[in-house]
Write an enzyme that holds these catalytic residues in place. Structure first.
Site, PDB file in Angstrom:
ATOM      1  N   THR A 191      37.454 -13.783  87.221  1.00 52.73           N
ATOM      2  CA  THR A 191      38.903 -13.982  87.378  1.00 52.73           C
ATOM      3  C   THR A 191      39.673 -12.848  86.694  1.00 52.73           C
ATOM      4  O   THR A 191      40.604 -12.282  87.268  1.00 52.73           O
ATOM      5  CB  THR A 191      39.309 -15.345  86.764  1.00 52.73           C
ATOM      6  OG1 THR A 191      38.620 -16.360  87.473  1.00 52.73           O
ATOM      7  CG2 THR A 191      40.807 -15.587  86.834  1.00 52.73           C
ATOM      8  N   CYS A 381      35.994 -29.276 127.059  1.00 56.71           N
ATOM      9  CA  CYS A 381      35.992 -27.975 127.726  1.00 56.71           C
ATOM     10  C   CYS A 381      34.644 -27.709 128.393  1.00 56.71           C
ATOM     11  O   CYS A 381      34.366 -28.281 129.430  1.00 56.71           O
ATOM     12  CB  CYS A 381      36.417 -26.866 126.771  1.00 56.71           C
ATOM     13  SG  CYS A 381      37.190 -25.521 127.667  1.00 56.71           S
ATOM     14  N   HIS A 506      41.478 -28.731 124.810  1.00 53.65           N
ATOM     15  CA  HIS A 506      40.945 -28.951 123.454  1.00 53.65           C
ATOM     16  C   HIS A 506      41.863 -29.894 122.665  1.00 53.65           C
ATOM     17  O   HIS A 506      42.757 -29.428 121.960  1.00 53.65           O
ATOM     18  CB  HIS A 506      40.833 -27.617 122.715  1.00 53.65           C
ATOM     19  CG  HIS A 506      39.763 -26.732 123.238  1.00 53.65           C
ATOM     20  ND1 HIS A 506      38.472 -26.776 122.774  1.00 53.65           N
ATOM     21  CD2 HIS A 506      39.780 -25.793 124.209  1.00 53.65           C
ATOM     22  CE1 HIS A 506      37.739 -25.889 123.430  1.00 53.65           C
ATOM     23  NE2 HIS A 506      38.513 -25.277 124.308  1.00 53.65           N
ATOM     24  N   GLU A 508      41.283 -31.448 120.049  1.00 50.36           N
ATOM     25  CA  GLU A 508      41.085 -31.362 118.589  1.00 50.36           C
ATOM     26  C   GLU A 508      42.183 -30.554 117.894  1.00 50.36           C
ATOM     27  O   GLU A 508      42.456 -30.758 116.717  1.00 50.36           O
ATOM     28  CB  GLU A 508      39.697 -30.781 118.270  1.00 50.36           C
ATOM     29  CG  GLU A 508      39.459 -29.313 118.621  1.00 50.36           C
ATOM     30  CD  GLU A 508      38.948 -29.094 120.040  1.00 50.36           C
ATOM     31  OE1 GLU A 508      39.183 -29.958 120.914  1.00 50.36           O
ATOM     32  OE2 GLU A 508      38.319 -28.032 120.282  1.00 50.36           O
TER      33      GLU A 508
HETATM   34  N1  GLN Z   1      33.151 -21.093 128.800  1.00 50.64           N
HETATM   35  C1  GLN Z   1      33.982 -22.033 129.475  1.00 50.64           C
HETATM   36  C2  GLN Z   1      35.166 -21.358 130.140  1.00 50.64           C
HETATM   37  O1  GLN Z   1      35.491 -20.242 129.818  1.00 50.64           O
HETATM   38  C3  GLN Z   1      34.441 -23.139 128.545  1.00 50.64           C
HETATM   39  C4  GLN Z   1      35.297 -22.657 127.435  1.00 50.64           C
HETATM   40  C5  GLN Z   1      35.410 -23.614 126.294  1.00 50.64           C
HETATM   41  O2  GLN Z   1      34.587 -24.520 126.160  1.00 50.64           O
HETATM   42  N2  GLN Z   1      36.406 -23.426 125.473  1.00 50.64           N
HETATM   43  O3  GLN Z   1      35.803 -21.922 130.982  1.00 50.64           O
END
Ligand code: GLN
Length: 562
Positions: A191, A381, A506, A508
């Site tokens: 530190t 995805c 996505h 998430e």
């Molecule tokens: N590889 C796939 C695409 O480009 C899925 C991408 C992902 O899962 N984010 O469509």
């Protein structure tokens, strides 16, 4: 009120937790009613992390407006009510790109273009733009003090304090104070050296956050204070915690927010942290036991690659008052011979996003297992795309079903849309950011969301090929979400299954501890229900360790991020 700036740097090691510390401070200041924003400055020359292999960088977090950013922005959004944008994530690559483009346009009027002042001015402008109309702007400087790459950023923030005045700018430095078991001591030397490095370049930190495994005793704090020229009360312990949502509580107990407000002459009063305390309690003592969820992917050696997914599962767990035990399963090692031993006993199976054809057959096996054995399945995805391929092959009898991403021949049930075929640049050219999706009534998707229209964030190139819609639906696949503008399928589910839901987007990225995402709540709930129904077997779930495989980035779109 004048905008106040908090600059957060890190020393000694990377990964000490600057992102979480910044997010936690933002949460504390937000809980005082202040309008806060956060920025991340990354010293690398990539324009954004979108072109980086997850093994290099961990997850790429996507904002509502479609920026591919550092995963720390995920922490910032989860800990606050802030909706971040492209401009909240800055890389050295972006800064240099802008400055060089200006130079080519002749905007520097014949001057010599230099790091100081041109690069530093560009950095300062970007910070001031984001900070506009906010009470506090927290800026995290990526990398570790002492790195050559971060120097222009550190110089820019040094200048900003000079420009704006001491009462408007503070520097907070995060370091590591390791405990040496051999000698039974807490070591402060790293530190001291790290702060010396900062002071060499003209930055005197106002606060130190010391990452340790125990509360720093007063004599250690005094020692650090003396050597680092910082008041002892501003040497704060950033103690390891059992869950990340305790970090704001740890800082709060030491009065960090109060001290920051006093130092910056901010008048906002604390309203307490009751909601954070409640979350930590739920996580520590879940009423409904545990569920075991398998994440089947190929970046499992670096679980940071699935940061938002694992966090969102944690939010689903909070909502269901359970503890989620995650088992990361390397899809490259999943074969017919071990699929049963790897997956049986799991309460739910999730296939998160991914790129390239490495490991896809293993994921397809996992999906087939989940479909046939009626284990809750959540496909995100590529997890949707592979569920469609699995269904096409094994239910519709299209043996050669595949995606154009994985092969040059076959039945492309997953394909590139017209606009993606013309794409030549890899960076920033996927379908990115928030798109509308209309849900079909009486589907699991509709019931789980409880709404007919949703907006979710995307990051992909490939889509369900509309020519195959009929054959898939004729065999019982349910298309439950549609983007009406582009006529693209966004959600797919399987009939006569307790919970088999997949999405092209996505979800998430939008889940927060105080607003868990409906799909993650639903998935954890279904997994819990499944667990209750499973007859107890003696099969154990043991986390698997596998060797690290690093991938090279290829220019060929079909081999991205392999
Ligand atoms: N590889 C796939 C695409 O480009 C899925 C991408 C992902 O899962 N984010 O469509």
């Amino acid at each position: 009120m004048k905008t106040k700036y908090i600059f957060v740097s890190g020393g000694v090691l990377s990964s000490v937790g600057k992102g979480l510390a910044s997010a936690a401070m933002a949460a504390l200041l937000e809980s005082r009613g202040l309008k806060v924003t956060l920025m991340k400055m990354d010293p690398y020359l990539n324009v954004d992390p979108g072109t980086m292999n997850p093994f290099q960088h961990g997850e790429v977090f996507v904002t509502e407006d479609g920026a591919e950013t550092d995963l720390d922005l995920g922490h910032y959004e989860r800990f606050t009510n802030i909706n971040l944008q492209k401009e909240n994530s800055v890389s050295a690559g972006q800064v240099y790109e802008t400055v060089i483009a200006k130079e080519r346009r002749g905007e520097y009027l014949g001057g010599t273009v230099q790091v100081i002042p041109h690069i530093t001015d560009e950095i300062k402008e970007r910070i001031k733009k984001v900070a506009k109309a906010k009470d506090v702007c927290i800026v995290e400087i990526g990398g570790t003090v002492g790195d050559i790459e971060s120097l222009p950023f550190l110089e820019a923030i040094r200048q900003l304090r000079f420009d704006m005045g001491e009462e408007n700018v503070i520097f907070i430095h995060l370091t590591l104070v390791p405990y040496l078991g051999m000698s039974g001591e807490l070591k402060t030397k790293p530190t001291q050296h790290s702060v010396q490095k900062l002071r060499e370049i003209g930055i005197q930190p106002d606060f130190l956050l010391c990452r340790t495994d125990r509360i720093l005793p007063p004599d250690i704090r005094s020692k650090i204070a003396l050597f680092c020229n910082i008041k002892a009360e501003n040497v704060i312990t950033a103690k390891d915690v059992s869950n990340i949502y305790e970090v704001p509580l740890v800082f709060y107990e030491q009065g960090l927010d109060e001290k920051i407000c006093q130092r910056l002459r901010l008048k906002a009063k604390s309203k307490g942290l009751a909601k954070w305390a409640k979350i930590s309690e739920t996580l520590a003592l879940p009423k409904n036991g545990t569920v075991e969820i398998g994440i089947v992917g190929k970046y499992v050696d670096l679980t940071e690659s699935y940061k938002s997914v694992s966090e969102a599962l944690g939010h689903g767990a909070i909502a269901n008052q359970v503890k989620v035990n995650l088992k990361y399963i390397d899809s490259e090692k999943l074969e017919s011979t071990n699929v049963e031993s790897e997956l049986s006993g799991l309460s739910g199976i999730l296939v998160p996003g991914g790129f390239g054809n490495r490991g896809v057959e293993g994921k397809i096996k996992a999906i087939e297992y989940a479909r046939i054995h009626k284990i809750p399945y959540f496909g995100i995805c590529i997890g949707l795309q592979l569920a469609i391929i699995e269904f096409a092959r094994h239910v519709c009898g299209l043996n050669k079903a595949t995606s154009r991403e994985f092969s040059n021949t076959g039945e492309f049930v997953i394909d590139l849309m017209e606009d993606q075929r013309r794409v030549e640049r890899l960076g920033g050219s996927m379908r990115l950011g928030a798109y509308q999706c209309k849900l079909t009534p009486k589907t699991l998707a509709y019931e789980t969301y409880g709404s007919l229209e949703i907006w979710e964030r995307h990051r992909h190139r490939y889509e369900l090929n509309n020519h195959y819609r009929k054959i898939l639906t004729d065999h019982g696949l349910i298309l439950s979400g549609l983007n009406p503008e582009l006529n693209l399928i966004e959600m797919v589910e399987v009939k006569d299954h307790p919970w088999f839901l997949t999405c092209q987007f996505h979800p998430e990225f939008k889940s927060k501890p105080f607003a868990p995402h409906p799909l993650f709540i639903g998935f954890v709930k279904a997994s819990l229900k499944n667990k209750m129904q499973i007859k107890k077997t003696d099969r154990k779930i043991t986390p698997k360790t596998s060797t690290l495989s690093s991938g090279k980035l290829s220019k060929n779109r079909s081999t991205e991020y392999r």
